[in-house]
Write a protein that holds these residues in place. Structure first.
Motif, mmCIF file in Angstrom:
data_model
loop_
_atom_site.group_PDB
_atom_site.id
_atom_site.type_symbol
_atom_site.label_atom_id
_atom_site.label_comp_id
_atom_site.label_asym_id
_atom_site.label_seq_id
_atom_site.Cartn_x
_atom_site.Cartn_y
_atom_site.Cartn_z
ATOM 1 N N ASN A 376 0.819 -1.211 0.000
ATOM 2 C CA ASN A 376 0.000 0.000 0.000
ATOM 3 C C ASN A 376 0.855 1.264 0.000
ATOM 4 O O ASN A 376 0.447 2.301 -0.532
ATOM 5 C CB ASN A 376 -0.930 0.010 1.216
ATOM 6 C CG ASN A 376 -1.990 -1.056 1.127
ATOM 7 O OD1 ASN A 376 -2.403 -1.448 0.038
ATOM 8 N ND2 ASN A 376 -2.425 -1.558 2.274
ATOM 9 N N SER A 377 2.048 1.178 0.584
ATOM 10 C CA SER A 377 2.893 2.360 0.691
ATOM 11 C C SER A 377 3.723 2.623 -0.568
ATOM 12 O O SER A 377 4.215 3.727 -0.770
ATOM 13 C CB SER A 377 3.836 2.228 1.901
ATOM 14 O OG SER A 377 4.633 1.062 1.783
ATOM 15 N N ASN A 378 3.884 1.592 -1.411
ATOM 16 C CA ASN A 378 4.601 1.769 -2.675
ATOM 17 C C ASN A 378 4.207 0.642 -3.626
ATOM 18 O O ASN A 378 4.646 -0.496 -3.461
ATOM 19 C CB ASN A 378 6.116 1.762 -2.460
ATOM 20 C CG ASN A 378 6.893 2.041 -3.740
ATOM 21 O OD1 ASN A 378 6.328 2.119 -4.829
ATOM 22 N ND2 ASN A 378 8.189 2.187 -3.625
ATOM 23 N N PRO A 379 3.413 0.927 -4.648
ATOM 24 C CA PRO A 379 2.965 -0.130 -5.562
ATOM 25 C C PRO A 379 4.088 -0.749 -6.386
ATOM 26 O O PRO A 379 3.881 -1.773 -7.040
ATOM 27 C CB PRO A 379 1.963 0.599 -6.470
ATOM 28 C CG PRO A 379 2.347 2.043 -6.392
ATOM 29 C CD PRO A 379 2.854 2.244 -4.991
ATOM 30 N N LEU A 380 5.273 -0.150 -6.358
ATOM 31 C CA LEU A 380 6.408 -0.695 -7.095
ATOM 32 C C LEU A 380 7.292 -1.587 -6.225
ATOM 33 O O LEU A 380 8.366 -2.007 -6.662
ATOM 34 C CB LEU A 380 7.260 0.446 -7.683
ATOM 35 C CG LEU A 380 6.544 1.395 -8.632
ATOM 36 C CD1 LEU A 380 7.489 2.472 -9.131
ATOM 37 C CD2 LEU A 380 5.942 0.636 -9.810
ATOM 38 N N TYR A 381 6.819 -1.898 -5.014
ATOM 39 C CA TYR A 381 7.634 -2.699 -4.104
ATOM 40 C C TYR A 381 6.774 -3.750 -3.431
ATOM 41 O O TYR A 381 5.655 -3.481 -2.987
ATOM 42 C CB TYR A 381 8.279 -1.798 -3.045
ATOM 43 C CG TYR A 381 9.545 -2.360 -2.458
ATOM 44 C CD1 TYR A 381 10.725 -2.386 -3.202
ATOM 45 C CD2 TYR A 381 9.587 -2.868 -1.163
ATOM 46 C CE1 TYR A 381 11.899 -2.893 -2.671
ATOM 47 C CE2 TYR A 381 10.759 -3.381 -0.623
ATOM 48 C CZ TYR A 381 11.914 -3.391 -1.383
ATOM 49 O OH TYR A 381 13.073 -3.904 -0.847
ATOM 50 N N GLY A 382 7.322 -4.980 -3.360
ATOM 51 C CA GLY A 382 6.661 -6.065 -2.654
ATOM 52 C C GLY A 382 7.429 -6.402 -1.389
ATOM 53 O O GLY A 382 7.665 -5.545 -0.550
ATOM 54 N N TYR A 383 7.853 -7.666 -1.282
ATOM 55 C CA TYR A 383 8.686 -8.085 -0.163
ATOM 56 C C TYR A 383 10.146 -8.089 -0.615
ATOM 57 O O TYR A 383 10.658 -9.096 -1.106
ATOM 58 C CB TYR A 383 8.294 -9.472 0.312
ATOM 59 C CG TYR A 383 7.049 -9.565 1.167
ATOM 60 C CD1 TYR A 383 6.276 -8.446 1.465
ATOM 61 C CD2 TYR A 383 6.627 -10.794 1.673
ATOM 62 C CE1 TYR A 383 5.132 -8.544 2.242
ATOM 63 C CE2 TYR A 383 5.490 -10.901 2.465
ATOM 64 C CZ TYR A 383 4.747 -9.778 2.738
ATOM 65 O OH TYR A 383 3.611 -9.892 3.512
ATOM 66 N N GLN A 384 10.822 -6.948 -0.490
ATOM 67 C CA GLN A 384 12.234 -6.831 -0.834
ATOM 68 C C GLN A 384 12.499 -7.135 -2.315
ATOM 69 O O GLN A 384 13.596 -7.553 -2.698
ATOM 70 C CB GLN A 384 13.096 -7.740 0.044
ATOM 71 C CG GLN A 384 12.833 -7.613 1.544
ATOM 72 C CD GLN A 384 13.562 -6.455 2.200
ATOM 73 O OE1 GLN A 384 14.771 -6.472 2.359
ATOM 74 N NE2 GLN A 384 12.794 -5.442 2.599
ATOM 75 N N ILE A 385 11.503 -6.907 -3.141
ATOM 76 C CA ILE A 385 11.605 -7.097 -4.587
ATOM 77 C C ILE A 385 10.897 -5.931 -5.271
ATOM 78 O O ILE A 385 9.833 -5.485 -4.814
ATOM 79 C CB ILE A 385 10.992 -8.452 -5.016
ATOM 80 C CG1 ILE A 385 11.960 -9.598 -4.690
ATOM 81 C CG2 ILE A 385 10.640 -8.474 -6.492
ATOM 82 C CD1 ILE A 385 11.471 -10.970 -5.094
ATOM 83 N N TRP A 386 11.490 -5.460 -6.375
ATOM 84 C CA TRP A 386 10.903 -4.350 -7.134
ATOM 85 C C TRP A 386 9.938 -4.880 -8.187
ATOM 86 O O TRP A 386 10.219 -5.880 -8.864
ATOM 87 C CB TRP A 386 12.004 -3.518 -7.787
ATOM 88 C CG TRP A 386 12.791 -2.735 -6.779
ATOM 89 C CD1 TRP A 386 13.954 -3.100 -6.170
ATOM 90 C CD2 TRP A 386 12.446 -1.458 -6.238
ATOM 91 N NE1 TRP A 386 14.364 -2.138 -5.283
ATOM 92 C CE2 TRP A 386 13.466 -1.109 -5.309
ATOM 93 C CE3 TRP A 386 11.393 -0.571 -6.448
ATOM 94 C CZ2 TRP A 386 13.444 0.078 -4.595
ATOM 95 C CZ3 TRP A 386 11.362 0.621 -5.739
ATOM 96 C CH2 TRP A 386 12.378 0.940 -4.824
ATOM 97 N N LEU A 387 8.799 -4.202 -8.305
ATOM 98 C CA LEU A 387 7.728 -4.601 -9.202
ATOM 99 C C LEU A 387 7.526 -3.545 -10.292
ATOM 100 O O LEU A 387 7.860 -2.380 -10.107
ATOM 101 C CB LEU A 387 6.427 -4.781 -8.415
ATOM 102 C CG LEU A 387 6.508 -5.593 -7.113
ATOM 103 C CD1 LEU A 387 5.168 -5.573 -6.392
ATOM 104 C CD2 LEU A 387 6.952 -7.023 -7.399
#
Length: 457
Positions: A376-387
């Protein structure tokens, strides 16, 4: 990481000297004895541009007998001296207030030594690629890789390696003159994705939960007790942190090069935001996750070493991996992992396989899905991985693309739409500043070229 500065030795630049000497000692130590890169290339091409103007006054001592590198400055002598110590299988550690004998007592009783299979093809072994893949236009593919090793105006790419895997088969690889397929290469922040993988293995075992209460004893009696593992993984824990290596309040620089207890440095930061609300990229967060994993598997360096080898590296036949530790014996989960390019590709393939490897579920599909869910705080980030959610990171690549990413252009990119894993490593400097290009290493162009070389069936 450290950025170029002016020649004037005043103000905050003087304050940056201790970080710079630590950076130089640690980088040179690992580059020499892990990656086996030439000393001159390391110091002049890789380290010096990053810590300017320190090279004007530094003094470097390399002791081949004790496997130590000490860097000091000629202004203050030993006051800012930093020494990094190499241990076989564990890489280099800034010793801080430890003796070499104390660090040696951390070494596991039984170490894992690689038994490399040069007969089987990747990913089972390390035999050379035997033939051109019929699905690719290899003339185009090689020209694309040529460009990845080129040095465009305004950028120093220093590309070290490129590898491409398609449908679980290694179809192309290339290395700079001083790098071999077996050379372990620096992760920088790609280590964060390995740290999340380690946390995921414990999650699947029911040992480490996303919503566990009070992760750290020091947080028990204050607002930080509300921070969950998920917040650490998504970089929204709400702690004060400046992901800078020099200048005012350089938490990353202090946390990697100035303190013996890297996770502890992050633990001591005050809360400045509600957990889950504000994305704040933090190497300290990843160091703490690795420390939490270590605590769950026994608490000692040897326990983490055995865990990561037996539950991740060995099942994937990863033979090159070196996880480095701080002086207290905790894994540097945010920055200092070394793997060969081929082994980085195996980790990418594990994710592209939804956690499965040779019939064994190394990571559950549930964890993979959590990892690849935008926060929710950054749609380009998951669990220590960039999306690449809504193509917000790489506009010309599919939205399903995701990657391990590290400083200076390190990347393991997964493209599920094409069943591709792309690995690129290097030491890239954007000589004209951030405004000249947002992708100095040419990652998106490399990926687009590889896709273009893939022929329709």
């Amino acid at each position: 990481m450290l950025v170029g500065t002016s020649i004037a030795m005043s103000g905050c630049i003087l304050d940056d000297i201790p970080i710079g000497t630590g950076y130089a000692a640690k980088y040179l130590c690992s580059g020499l004895w892990i990656s086996q890169i030439d000393e001159q290339r390391l110091t002049e091409d890789f380290i010096a541009p990053q810590v300017a103007p320190l090279p004007l006054i530094w003094k470097i001592d390399i002791d081949e007998t004790s496997h130590t590198v000490t860097v000091r400055d000629r202004l203050f002598g030993s006051q800012n001296a930093k020494t990094a110590y190499f241990r076989e299988g564990l890489g280099c550690t800034l010793i801080h207030d430890k003796t070499l004998e104390e660090l040696d007592r951390q070494i596991p009783y039984e170490m894992t030594y690689p038994n490399t299979d040069y007969q089987s093809l990747w990913p089972a072994g390390d035999a050379p690629i035997e033939s051109l893949h019929p699905q690719f236009d290899h003339t185009l593919l090689e020209s694309v890789i040529d460009e990845a090793f080129a040095e465009p105006e305004g950028v120093t790419r220093n590309t070290l390696s490129v590898a491409v895997a398609y449908r679980g088969e290694l179809i192309s690889e290339r290395y700079s003159d001083d790098i071999e397929p077996a050379s372990p290469l620096l992760s920088w922040s790609m280590a964060k994705s390995i740290t999340a993988t380690a946390a995921g293995i414990l999650y699947d075992q029911g040992v480490l939960m996303e919503d566990a209460d009070v992760l750290v004893p020091e947080w028990r009696d204050d607002a930080r007790s509300t921070i969950k593992l998920q917040n650490l993984l998504q970089m929204n824990a709400g702690l004060d942190w400046n992901e800078a290596a020099q200048g005012d309040d350089p938490d990353q620089g202090y946390g990697l090069f100035e303190v013996p207890d890297m996770a502890g440095y992050y633990v001591d930061q005050p809360m400045v935001a509600t957990p889950g609300e504000v994305f704040n990229y933090s190497t300290g967060s990843s160091n703490l996750i690795a420390s939490l994993v270590q605590d769950k598997v026994g608490g000692a360096l040897s326990d983490y070493y055995e865990f990561i080898q037996n539950h991740l590296f060995k099942p994937l036949n990863i033979t090159s991996a070196i996880v480095e530790f701080d002086a207290t014996g905790q894994p540097v989960g945010g920055a200092f992992h070394y793997l060969s390019t081929r082994d980085w590709a195996k980790l990418g393939q594990l994710y592209l396989n939804n956690g499965e490897w040779n019939g064994q579920q190394i990571l559950s599909e549930e964890w993979i899905n959590k990892t690849l869910t935008p926060s929710n705080s950054n749609p380009l980030y998951g669990y220590q991985i960039w999306l690449n959610t809504d193509r917000g990171f790489w506009p010309s690549l599919p939205a399903s693309t995701y990657a391990f990413r590290g400083f200076q252009g390190q990347i393991v990119m997964m493209l599920p739409d094409y069943d591709l894993v792309i690995v690129r490593t290097g030491v890239t400097f954007n000589n004209e500043g951030a405004s000249s290009t947002s992708d100095p290493a040419g990652i998106q162009a490399l990926a687009l070229g590889i896709i273009a070389s893939l022929q329709p069936e």
